[in-house]
Structure formats: structure tokens, C-alpha cells
Scaffold this motif. Sequence first.
Motif, PDB file in Angstrom:
ATOM      1  N   ARG A 187       0.828  -1.143  -0.018  1.00  0.00           N
ATOM      2  CA  ARG A 187      -0.173   0.092  -0.135  1.00  0.00           C
ATOM      3  C   ARG A 187       0.952   1.034   0.116  1.00  0.00           C
ATOM      4  O   ARG A 187       2.063   1.209   0.477  1.00  0.00           O
ATOM      5  CB  ARG A 187      -0.857   0.098   1.272  1.00  0.00           C
ATOM      6  CG  ARG A 187      -1.848  -1.073   1.229  1.00  0.00           C
ATOM      7  CD  ARG A 187      -2.477  -1.362   2.652  1.00  0.00           C
ATOM      8  NE  ARG A 187      -1.383  -1.791   3.704  1.00  0.00           N
ATOM      9  CZ  ARG A 187      -0.819  -2.798   3.739  1.00  0.00           C
ATOM     10  NH1 ARG A 187      -0.926  -3.883   3.022  1.00  0.00           N
ATOM     11  NH2 ARG A 187       0.257  -2.910   4.750  1.00  0.00           N
ATOM     12  N   LEU A 188       0.447   2.327  -0.586  1.00  0.00           N
ATOM     13  CA  LEU A 188       0.990   3.744  -0.654  1.00  0.00           C
ATOM     14  C   LEU A 188       0.319   4.480   0.189  1.00  0.00           C
ATOM     15  O   LEU A 188      -0.724   4.617   0.156  1.00  0.00           O
ATOM     16  CB  LEU A 188       1.386   4.012  -1.965  1.00  0.00           C
ATOM     17  CG  LEU A 188       2.288   3.373  -2.727  1.00  0.00           C
ATOM     18  CD1 LEU A 188       2.186   3.742  -4.452  1.00  0.00           C
ATOM     19  CD2 LEU A 188       3.442   3.206  -2.390  1.00  0.00           C
ATOM     20  N   GLN A 189       1.053   5.431   1.064  1.00  0.00           N
ATOM     21  CA  GLN A 189       0.419   6.385   1.733  1.00  0.00           C
ATOM     22  C   GLN A 189       1.367   7.510   1.650  1.00  0.00           C
ATOM     23  O   GLN A 189       2.645   7.437   1.921  1.00  0.00           O
ATOM     24  CB  GLN A 189      -0.020   6.144   3.144  1.00  0.00           C
ATOM     25  CG  GLN A 189      -0.909   7.133   3.867  1.00  0.00           C
ATOM     26  CD  GLN A 189      -1.414   6.861   5.175  1.00  0.00           C
ATOM     27  OE1 GLN A 189      -0.941   5.990   5.834  1.00  0.00           O
ATOM     28  NE2 GLN A 189      -2.639   7.392   5.633  1.00  0.00           N
TER      29      GLN A 189
ATOM     30  N   ARG B 140      11.916 -12.349   7.464  1.00  0.00           N
ATOM     31  CA  ARG B 140      12.095 -12.149   6.331  1.00  0.00           C
ATOM     32  C   ARG B 140      11.543 -10.947   5.466  1.00  0.00           C
ATOM     33  O   ARG B 140      12.415 -10.403   4.567  1.00  0.00           O
ATOM     34  CB  ARG B 140      11.378 -13.455   5.447  1.00  0.00           C
ATOM     35  CG  ARG B 140      12.272 -14.761   5.716  1.00  0.00           C
ATOM     36  CD  ARG B 140      11.874 -15.817   5.054  1.00  0.00           C
ATOM     37  NE  ARG B 140      11.957 -15.514   3.561  1.00  0.00           N
ATOM     38  CZ  ARG B 140      11.460 -15.956   2.545  1.00  0.00           C
ATOM     39  NH1 ARG B 140      10.737 -17.227   2.934  1.00  0.00           N
ATOM     40  NH2 ARG B 140      11.907 -15.915   1.469  1.00  0.00           N
ATOM     41  N   VAL B 141      10.572 -10.168   6.105  1.00  0.00           N
ATOM     42  CA  VAL B 141      10.119  -9.162   5.355  1.00  0.00           C
ATOM     43  C   VAL B 141       9.880  -7.842   6.617  1.00  0.00           C
ATOM     44  O   VAL B 141       9.244  -7.934   7.450  1.00  0.00           O
ATOM     45  CB  VAL B 141       8.709  -9.349   4.848  1.00  0.00           C
ATOM     46  CG1 VAL B 141       8.001  -8.121   4.135  1.00  0.00           C
ATOM     47  CG2 VAL B 141       8.572 -10.751   3.904  1.00  0.00           C
ATOM     48  N   GLU B 142      10.959  -7.026   5.896  1.00  0.00           N
ATOM     49  CA  GLU B 142      10.605  -5.512   6.837  1.00  0.00           C
ATOM     50  C   GLU B 142       9.594  -5.150   6.705  1.00  0.00           C
ATOM     51  O   GLU B 142       8.876  -4.813   5.638  1.00  0.00           O
ATOM     52  CB  GLU B 142      11.956  -4.708   6.296  1.00  0.00           C
ATOM     53  CG  GLU B 142      11.990  -3.565   7.345  1.00  0.00           C
ATOM     54  CD  GLU B 142      13.067  -2.686   6.916  1.00  0.00           C
ATOM     55  OE1 GLU B 142      13.111  -1.317   7.038  1.00  0.00           O
ATOM     56  OE2 GLU B 142      13.996  -3.018   6.109  1.00  0.00           O
ATOM     57  N   GLY B 143       8.632  -4.622   7.826  1.00  0.00           N
ATOM     58  CA  GLY B 143       7.656  -4.025   7.685  1.00  0.00           C
ATOM     59  C   GLY B 143       6.298  -4.971   7.464  1.00  0.00           C
ATOM     60  O   GLY B 143       5.375  -4.452   7.159  1.00  0.00           O
ATOM     61  N   CYS B 144       6.437  -6.254   7.648  1.00  0.00           N
ATOM     62  CA  CYS B 144       5.497  -7.337   7.360  1.00  0.00           C
ATOM     63  C   CYS B 144       4.234  -6.845   8.538  1.00  0.00           C
ATOM     64  O   CYS B 144       4.760  -6.453   9.599  1.00  0.00           O
ATOM     65  CB  CYS B 144       5.979  -8.502   7.770  1.00  0.00           C
ATOM     66  SG  CYS B 144       4.409  -9.612   7.557  1.00  0.00           S
ATOM     67  N   MET B 145       3.290  -6.501   8.059  1.00  0.00           N
ATOM     68  CA  MET B 145       1.787  -6.167   8.853  1.00  0.00           C
ATOM     69  C   MET B 145       1.491  -7.288   9.833  1.00  0.00           C
ATOM     70  O   MET B 145       0.814  -8.315   9.269  1.00  0.00           O
ATOM     71  CB  MET B 145       0.955  -5.501   8.137  1.00  0.00           C
ATOM     72  CG  MET B 145      -0.295  -5.134   9.042  1.00  0.00           C
ATOM     73  SD  MET B 145       0.047  -3.803  10.061  1.00  0.00           S
ATOM     74  CE  MET B 145       0.283  -2.484   9.165  1.00  0.00           C
TER      75      MET B 145
ATOM     76  N   ALA C 262       2.381  -7.803  -4.447  1.00  0.00           N
ATOM     77  CA  ALA C 262       2.463  -8.448  -3.146  1.00  0.00           C
ATOM     78  C   ALA C 262       3.742  -8.576  -2.865  1.00  0.00           C
ATOM     79  O   ALA C 262       4.744  -8.533  -3.439  1.00  0.00           O
ATOM     80  CB  ALA C 262       1.751  -9.844  -3.645  1.00  0.00           C
ATOM     81  N   CYS C 263       3.847  -8.984  -1.581  1.00  0.00           N
ATOM     82  CA  CYS C 263       5.294  -9.194  -0.670  1.00  0.00           C
ATOM     83  C   CYS C 263       5.934 -10.418  -1.543  1.00  0.00           C
ATOM     84  O   CYS C 263       5.261 -11.156  -1.766  1.00  0.00           O
ATOM     85  CB  CYS C 263       4.970  -9.439   0.743  1.00  0.00           C
ATOM     86  SG  CYS C 263       6.014 -10.169   1.483  1.00  0.00           S
TER      87      CYS C 263
END
Length: 152
Positions: free
Chosen positions: A37-39, A74-79, A54-55
Motif C-alpha cells: 500500500r502507498l500513503q 524475512r520481510v521488513e515492515g510485514c504487517m 504483493a510481498c
Amino acid sequence: MQNNETAPFWETKTLEELTPQEWEALCDGCGLCCLNRLQDEDDDTAPIYLTRVACHCYDINAGQCSDYANRFKRVEGCMGLTLERVAEYDWLPETCAYRLRHQGKPLPSWHPLITKNRNTVRPHGMHALNPVLESDDLELEDYIVDTFSDDL
């Protein structure tokens, strides 16, 4: 509503009362939280734009994370969808079970907990929309599909 002896856990328990297994079972597997997503980072009230990207851990064929147990490493910023952040879930679709149960609403009739079938999500349009996997050469702005809102 059914009585508490026969009613399913998602109807009788608050989110705070769920076991870790019950919490995970609420997820319908739509994969929408796996889309980038972008904000505007300087304005947290700005609209959130959903992309088709997608990731890199998202398994497009399975429609789910390919390494769910290790996703945060594994994923920086994974929600991570957690109880502590449930009030922030307004960026998820209005059919998200975490949002619905936080708001005291029932699950949709197609939810896998009700149908006992993980494949009932996609026919209702609740899945990542023709995703592409994230890579260093993609510009997220080129893959915006809609403003992430309750209309999604």
C-alpha cells in the motif's frame, strides 16, 4: 444467536479471549494484507492506495504467505495483525474478520470458518487482485488499483 454451549468461538468470545489458534483461524486467507500500500508518509490522514504488488513471500498460486512462520524475520515492515493494533484495521477490507469481530459484527456467510472450506473466499472477490510479486525494478505507483476503502 445460538446459546454459548453450541455457538462457535467467534460468536461467543471477544477478540481478547481468543487463543492464538482461534486468532489465526479468523483469517480468511484473502491475502489483501499482503499487498503493498502507498500513503503519504508525512500525512497519516492521507488516503491509502492499494497496489497489485504483493510481498515477495506471497505465494500467488496458493494465495497465502509462503513462509508465514518466519514472515516478520524475512520481510521488513510485514504487517502483523495483532490484538493491540485491531483498532487500526480500518485499512483492511470491510469483510476482514478481525475488523468485523472488533466491531461486534458477524462473519460473512462465505468465511471459511462457516463454510469449512478455504476455497469459498475467492468466488466472492475477496483475494489479492491479479498480484505481481514485489521486486526492486517495480514502481509501486504504476500498480495502484484503487483507494483502499470500505468499498473494496
